[in-house]
Design a protein around this motif. Sequence first.
Motif: not given
Length: 463
Positions: A279, A282-287, A289-290, A293, A419
Amino acid sequence: MITKPLFRKNYIIFASIVLVFIVVAISASWILTSFERDRMFMGPAAMNQTLLKAFDEDPFKAIVKLNDFSKKSGLEGHDLVDAQGISLLSGKKVLPRSLSADQLSQLQKESMISLGKQSFPAPPLVISKTNKDGVFLYSRIGPPGRKPPIGPFVTLLALITCVLISIGVALFYQFSKYRERSVEALAVLSALREGNLSARLPQKKFDELSPLIEAFNQMAGDLELMVDQLRKADTTRRQLLQDLAHDLRTPLTSLRTFLETLQISGQKLSEEKRQEVLSLCFSEVQYFGKLVEDLLFLAQITEPKYSLGTERIDLRDKVTEQLIVFKERSPHIRYDVVTRGNNFEIMGSSKLLDRLLRNAFENSSSFTKSKISVEISESENQISVSLLDDGPGFTAKALSEFGHKKASRVLIGDSEGQRISVGIGSVIMKEIAQLHSGTLSAENIYSDNLVVGAKVSVSFKKS
């Protein structure tokens, strides 16, 4: 642009120079025609009669001296005639007809008569009485074929010449001033070329070149502003590269640590612990990517050549679109909308304004407890959109960093929906607002000296 102020400013100098040369012209013509004036005074018959008496009382003796004087002076000769018009010297018929009784009577009263009107080239004939009865002085005013007097032509030519010279001198004086200004302009251009972008041409009162100088200084100011913007853009780009390297290093390091943990100790970890590590990955990957961007988007809109767009956008419609999205995303939050005014149109980019409002709603939704109030107001000169939440408000550090990138990433939100943030969202909001000639602000809401929420506002000039 130049002619009218030129004569308005220098008309005293111009008039003085012209008057001086006119006086010079009149004086020169007076001197040049002085000899002709002397001849003009010697020409009338009265002068001939006076000379005749002055030379001798006997007209037959005086006529010889008068003719000698006329010959030396370049004048027409004289003769003595009787009433029948016959010369008493040569015996020839001089007058075309004898003198009438009326003419003889007039000679007794006026001492001289003219036998013809003056015309060119034929001169008039003048008969004057003498000391002897029946003897008359015959004279011509001027010789046949005599040229007209040159005095008026000399005066006119001198006046024209001197007026032209005076205008030339005045214009030379004026354009010598322009040469001084051109030297100043070259000095300013040289200073600009050497990097002194604050160099400007001095503006003088009642300067006929003031419109040109003002336009030049405006161009220099625009150039300085453009170079300053390019320098700021370059500084921002460098800072973005540094931030990108720093911010990307952190999630990559965390991912590497978590993956190494799974690789080395995966079999020893409990299922619950393994899911927790996954988990976090996954949070680090989301961060990650954001973050990529946001950084790429920020780099794009801070480019000097970025095209803003010229759409006519109704802010009330844009806010309504975001409300529909966030009401579905966060059904537990109540959204109240207050509208003041009728016209909420501005010029700009629909895409950028969507991003600004989305970031604003995300920020307020992350901190609010139960309610967000949206205020859309129109004043005389601007349109404002404000989001008020009932969350904990901003800390002093958060207020100082709002619109600026944080030095380190932090967790935001409540315990259920935390977040990671580095504050790029507020930076993007500020850049979009500035692109639309607007301003972004943040403040706390107080009640009885206690913080009861936060307020984020963005204001735009009316189009």
